[in-house]
Write a protein that holds these residues in place. Structure first.
Motif, PDB file in Angstrom:
ATOM      1  N   SER A   1       1.069  -1.281  -0.116  1.00 14.61           N
ATOM      2  CA  SER A   1      -0.002  -0.044   0.054  1.00 14.61           C
ATOM      3  C   SER A   1       0.896   1.322  -0.072  1.00 14.61           C
ATOM      4  N   GLN A   2      -0.320   2.189  -0.719  1.00 14.43           N
ATOM      5  CA  GLN A   2       0.812   2.914  -0.127  1.00 14.43           C
ATOM      6  C   GLN A   2       1.887   3.553   0.891  1.00 14.43           C
TER       7      GLN A   2
ATOM      8  N   ASP B   1       1.547   5.401  -4.437  1.00 20.47           N
ATOM      9  CA  ASP B   1      -0.017   4.879  -4.741  1.00 20.47           C
ATOM     10  C   ASP B   1       0.328   3.213  -5.557  1.00 20.47           C
TER      11      ASP B   1
ATOM     12  N   ARG C   1      -7.750  -4.402  -1.169  1.00 23.66           N
ATOM     13  CA  ARG C   1      -7.416  -3.728  -0.030  1.00 23.66           C
ATOM     14  C   ARG C   1      -6.517  -4.444   0.928  1.00 23.66           C
TER      15      ARG C   1
ATOM     16  N   CYS D   1      -2.551  -5.362   2.388  1.00 28.48           N
ATOM     17  CA  CYS D   1      -1.117  -4.649   2.505  1.00 28.48           C
ATOM     18  C   CYS D   1      -0.087  -5.584   2.596  1.00 28.48           C
TER      19      CYS D   1
END
Length: 251
Positions: free
Chosen positions: A161-162, A197, A218, A220
């Motif tokens: 994830s970012q 991202d 979603r 990570c």
């Protein structure tokens, strides 16, 4: 331990799974379901892990088709015969029973399906492959088998994830040189660093190409060590090697 398989309603009736590291036979730094044949894990243990995956997909390892992943933009049609894995990062088929697979440890695993046409695909999309067009190449390969991109559903599985993906200014430059609008996928980090991202960029590429549905699940990889392998986390921890997660799909 039972295998943990993450699935998406978006892929509907198509058998698929983003496998976590839970339920595997590997030990030590590879503890869990390491399916990376190029890792330094014991080859016989990796074979056991891959056999468990095949069984969960309702078949055996002879039906599994993978790739020699090289962070390219190349997508291929799976060979119905069991031949050496081709050098590519996307793979597609319209053959019932073949299991398409990709390996990841922070990069995006992306599974594709056009159930109406009976065509599926899988892609390994790190930043380089995504920037160079591996997602679009995979959809185009599906179209040669009769898929229509407006019907294609694409799901991004566990990826970094970012919040965990710190990069330097030269990395930002590579994306801005491609499209100045790509700055929206970067947030300011410490000093001259940025936070990238990757899944948002992947979704942008898929949606801009006209894919009918695209989503990220979603999860990570960096943040959840109990469930996922992560190349970056391994590097930060000074470990010698890392496991590879497997994502699979079959008609």
């Amino acid at each position: 331990m039972t295998l943990e398989i993450i699935t998406s309603d978006a892929l509907g009736p198509v058998t698929h799974g983003f496998f976590t590291r839970r339920g595997g036979a590997s030990s030590g730094i590879f503890h869990g379901l390491n399916c990376g044949q190029s890792s330094s894990d014991q080859s016989e243990i990796v074979a056991i892990n891959r056999s468990r995956v095949a069984s969960a997909m309702g078949t055996d390892t002879e039906a599994m088709r993978g790739l020699r992943q090289v962070h390219s933009a190349r997508a291929v049609i799976a060979d119905p015969d069991r031949t050496p894995a081709p050098e590519a990062d996307g793979i597609v088929t319209d053959r019932p029973g073949l299991v398409l697979s990709v390996l990841t440890a922070d990069c995006q695993p992306v599974l594709f399906a056009d159930p109406e046409a009976g065509v599926i695909g899988a892609a390994h999309a790190g930043w380089r492959g995504a920037l160079d067009g591996v997602l679009e190449a995979t959809v185009e390969a599906m179209e040669t088998l009769g898929a229509e991109r407006g019907r294609v559903k694409a799901v991004i599985g566990p990826t970094i994830s970012q919040a965990a993906y710190e990069v330097g200014p030269e990395f930002l430059d590579a994306f801005v040189n491609e499209d100045p609008g790509n700055t929206r996928f970067f947030a300011n980090g410490a000093g001259d660093r940025y936070m990238f991202d990757l899944p948002a960029y992947g979704l942008h590429r898929l949606r801009s190409f006209g894919v009918g549905h695209a989503e990220w699940m979603r999860h990570c990889t960096y943040a959840d060590a109990d469930r996922f392998y992560s190349y970056r986390r391994t590097t930060h921890n000074g470990e010698a090697d890392y496991g590879r997660l497997i994502s699979t799909i079959r008609l």
